[in-house]
Design a protein around this motif. Structure first.
Motif, short mmCIF file in Angstrom:
data_model
loop_
_atom_site.label_atom_id
_atom_site.label_comp_id
_atom_site.label_asym_id
_atom_site.label_seq_id
_atom_site.Cartn_x
_atom_site.Cartn_y
_atom_site.Cartn_z
N PRO A 1 0.81 -1.23 0.00
CA PRO A 1 0.00 0.00 0.00
C PRO A 1 0.84 1.28 0.00
O PRO A 1 0.50 2.24 -0.68
CB PRO A 1 -0.82 -0.12 1.29
CG PRO A 1 -0.94 -1.58 1.53
CD PRO A 1 0.36 -2.17 1.05
N ALA A 2 1.95 1.29 0.75
CA ALA A 2 2.79 2.49 0.81
C ALA A 2 3.44 2.77 -0.54
O ALA A 2 3.57 3.93 -0.95
CB ALA A 2 3.86 2.34 1.89
N THR A 3 3.85 1.71 -1.25
CA THR A 3 4.46 1.87 -2.58
C THR A 3 3.44 2.40 -3.57
O THR A 3 3.69 3.34 -4.32
CB THR A 3 5.02 0.52 -3.08
OG1 THR A 3 5.98 0.04 -2.15
CG2 THR A 3 5.66 0.66 -4.45
N ARG A 4 2.26 1.79 -3.56
CA ARG A 4 1.18 2.24 -4.45
C ARG A 4 0.83 3.70 -4.16
O ARG A 4 0.63 4.50 -5.07
CB ARG A 4 -0.03 1.33 -4.26
CG ARG A 4 -1.41 1.95 -4.57
CD ARG A 4 -1.78 1.86 -6.03
NE ARG A 4 -2.98 2.63 -6.31
CZ ARG A 4 -4.13 2.12 -6.71
NH1 ARG A 4 -4.27 0.83 -6.87
NH2 ARG A 4 -5.16 2.91 -6.97
N SER A 5 0.76 4.05 -2.88
CA SER A 5 0.39 5.41 -2.50
C SER A 5 1.43 6.41 -3.01
O SER A 5 1.07 7.48 -3.52
CB SER A 5 0.26 5.50 -0.99
OG SER A 5 -0.09 6.80 -0.58
N ARG A 6 2.72 6.08 -2.86
CA ARG A 6 3.76 7.00 -3.32
C ARG A 6 3.70 7.18 -4.84
O ARG A 6 3.80 8.29 -5.35
CB ARG A 6 5.13 6.48 -2.91
CG ARG A 6 6.27 7.48 -3.14
CD ARG A 6 7.63 6.82 -3.21
NE ARG A 6 7.75 5.97 -4.38
CZ ARG A 6 8.20 4.72 -4.34
NH1 ARG A 6 8.54 4.14 -3.21
NH2 ARG A 6 8.30 4.01 -5.46
N LYS A 7 3.55 6.08 -5.57
CA LYS A 7 3.50 6.15 -7.02
C LYS A 7 2.28 6.96 -7.48
O LYS A 7 2.37 7.75 -8.42
CB LYS A 7 3.46 4.74 -7.62
CG LYS A 7 4.78 3.98 -7.49
CD LYS A 7 4.67 2.59 -8.05
CE LYS A 7 5.99 1.82 -7.94
NZ LYS A 7 7.04 2.38 -8.82
N GLN A 8 1.17 6.76 -6.80
CA GLN A 8 -0.04 7.49 -7.18
C GLN A 8 0.10 8.98 -6.86
O GLN A 8 -0.34 9.82 -7.63
CB GLN A 8 -1.25 6.90 -6.44
CG GLN A 8 -2.58 7.43 -6.96
CD GLN A 8 -3.75 6.60 -6.44
OE1 GLN A 8 -3.64 5.38 -6.27
NE2 GLN A 8 -4.87 7.25 -6.20
N THR A 9 0.75 9.28 -5.75
CA THR A 9 0.98 10.68 -5.39
C THR A 9 1.87 11.36 -6.42
O THR A 9 1.61 12.51 -6.83
CB THR A 9 1.62 10.78 -4.00
OG1 THR A 9 0.72 10.23 -3.03
CG2 THR A 9 1.93 12.23 -3.63
N ALA A 10 2.93 10.69 -6.86
CA ALA A 10 3.81 11.24 -7.89
C ALA A 10 3.03 11.54 -9.16
O ALA A 10 3.19 12.61 -9.77
CB ALA A 10 4.95 10.26 -8.18
N LEU A 11 2.17 10.61 -9.53
CA LEU A 11 1.38 10.78 -10.75
C LEU A 11 0.37 11.92 -10.60
O LEU A 11 0.17 12.73 -11.52
CB LEU A 11 0.66 9.46 -11.07
CG LEU A 11 -0.26 9.44 -12.30
CD1 LEU A 11 0.51 9.84 -13.55
CD2 LEU A 11 -0.87 8.06 -12.46
N GLU A 12 -0.27 11.98 -9.44
CA GLU A 12 -1.27 13.05 -9.21
C GLU A 12 -0.62 14.42 -9.26
O GLU A 12 -1.18 15.36 -9.83
CB GLU A 12 -1.94 12.82 -7.86
CG GLU A 12 -2.92 11.64 -7.85
CD GLU A 12 -3.37 11.28 -6.45
OE1 GLU A 12 -4.32 10.48 -6.35
OE2 GLU A 12 -2.79 11.78 -5.47
N ARG A 13 0.56 14.55 -8.67
CA ARG A 13 1.23 15.85 -8.68
C ARG A 13 1.68 16.23 -10.09
O ARG A 13 1.64 17.40 -10.46
CB ARG A 13 2.42 15.82 -7.71
CG ARG A 13 1.97 15.84 -6.27
CD ARG A 13 3.10 15.81 -5.29
NE ARG A 13 2.60 15.96 -3.93
CZ ARG A 13 3.29 15.70 -2.83
NH1 ARG A 13 4.55 15.30 -2.93
NH2 ARG A 13 2.76 15.87 -1.64
N PHE A 14 2.12 15.22 -10.86
CA PHE A 14 2.48 15.50 -12.25
C PHE A 14 1.26 15.98 -13.04
O PHE A 14 1.35 16.95 -13.80
CB PHE A 14 3.08 14.26 -12.93
CG PHE A 14 3.18 14.42 -14.42
CD1 PHE A 14 4.18 15.21 -14.99
CD2 PHE A 14 2.25 13.81 -15.26
CE1 PHE A 14 4.26 15.38 -16.36
CE2 PHE A 14 2.33 13.98 -16.64
CZ PHE A 14 3.34 14.77 -17.19
#
Length: 290
Positions: free
Chosen positions: A62-75
């Motif tokens: 979950p923490a990995t998915r959350s970080r990747k999704q956050t990076a994508l959302e900010r982009f």
């Protein structure tokens, strides 16, 4: 947006990103991984493709998915601001459920620095915060204590509190400094029934508000130069008990946890404590062998 465009614009986004070098490196790796997958599958940067992307990689923590999704959302937010996208494909993506963070307790020396910053005339504040720290009470429980909830019979000093779920429990008052402070404080009160801690506004006593107490604590912490929230006093008490070898069952009862899983969050003892325990075990076993 096509994968090749994403790859080019991602570097512009990272150049604009006001984050630590570690975060930038992590975001770069995350966006490159997504770009490679889009190129392989022929997908565009659309919501349906992203849902498929995360479904394919459902093995991620979950923490990995959350970080990747956050990076994508900010982009994507950056791309919208620069007119590179006409809508946000991440808008309705479901976020993974992250476990609560491990509660962080402070060392006693740090807490004592804050206590030292409380002016001597503020006896009520000093006692309230000392009580929370030495017993692990929730701040709401401490504010709800009435004078008649205290039993300061010598050798059996304790108090009764009403915790979550309206559950009553007895908490041992085993710290001599705290007990003595309670006795002195009680002698200054002009009443024998009612809230132990009262506000002093316009000469009249009333119940202390949580927000007011929190603001006062933060003021003392800032004066001492220590970063510590009011709730961390409870965490610090629990951490001391764990590091002192007190059983989780006892800690659970003292803190008023309904489930042992909540108490288990405190079970991460410090490296120094763990090393000391292993050394003691080793010496004991070596002694038996000889």
């Amino acid at each position: 947006m096509q994968a090749t465009t994403l790859q080019t614009q991602a570097e512009r986004f990272l150049a604009d990103l006001k984050r630590s070098p570690q975060t930038v490196r992590a975001y770069r790796a995350d966006l490159r991984h997504l770009t490679g997958w889009l190129q392989e599958t022929g997908h565009l940067l659309e919501r349906e493709a992203l849902e498929t992307y995360f479904a394919v990689h459902s093995h991620w923590a979950p923490a990995t998915r959350s970080r990747k999704q956050t990076a994508l959302e900010r982009f994507c937010r950056w791309a919208l601001q620069h007119d590179l996208l006409d809508h946000d494909p991440t808008l309705h993506l479901e976020h993974p459920h992250l476990p609560p963070p491990h509660p962080r307790g402070l060392r006693r020396e740090e807490i004592e620095r804050i206590f030292a910053a409380i002016p001597p005339e503020q006896t009520r504040d000093a006692l309230l915060f000392r009580l929370v720290f030495e017993t692990g009470l929730r701040i709401g429980e401490a504010l709800g204590i009435h004078v008649e909830d205290l039993d300061l019979t010598r050798g059996d000093e304790h108090l009764t509190v009403i915790g979550k779920g309206n559950r009553k429990r007895t908490v041992l008052l085993d710290d001599p400094r705290l007990v003595n402070a309670l006795r002195r404080y009680l002698r200054t009160l002009g009443y024998t029934h009612g809230p132990l801690f009262q506000a002093r506004k316009n000469g009249r006593g009333g119940p202390l508000r949580y927000q007011s107490v929190q603001e006062r604590w933060q003021g003392y912490a800032e004066r001492a130069g220590v970063v510590c929230t009011l709730h961390q006093l409870r965490h610090s008490h629990a951490t001391e008990l764990v590091n002192g070898g007190v059983s989780l069952a006892t800690i659970r009862k003292r803190l008023g946890h309904q489930h042992i899983q909540t108490t288990l969050r405190y079970a991460e003892v410090s490296d120094q404590t763990a090393d000391t325990e292993v050394r003691q075990w080793r010496r004991k076993n070596l002694g038996h062998r000889h």
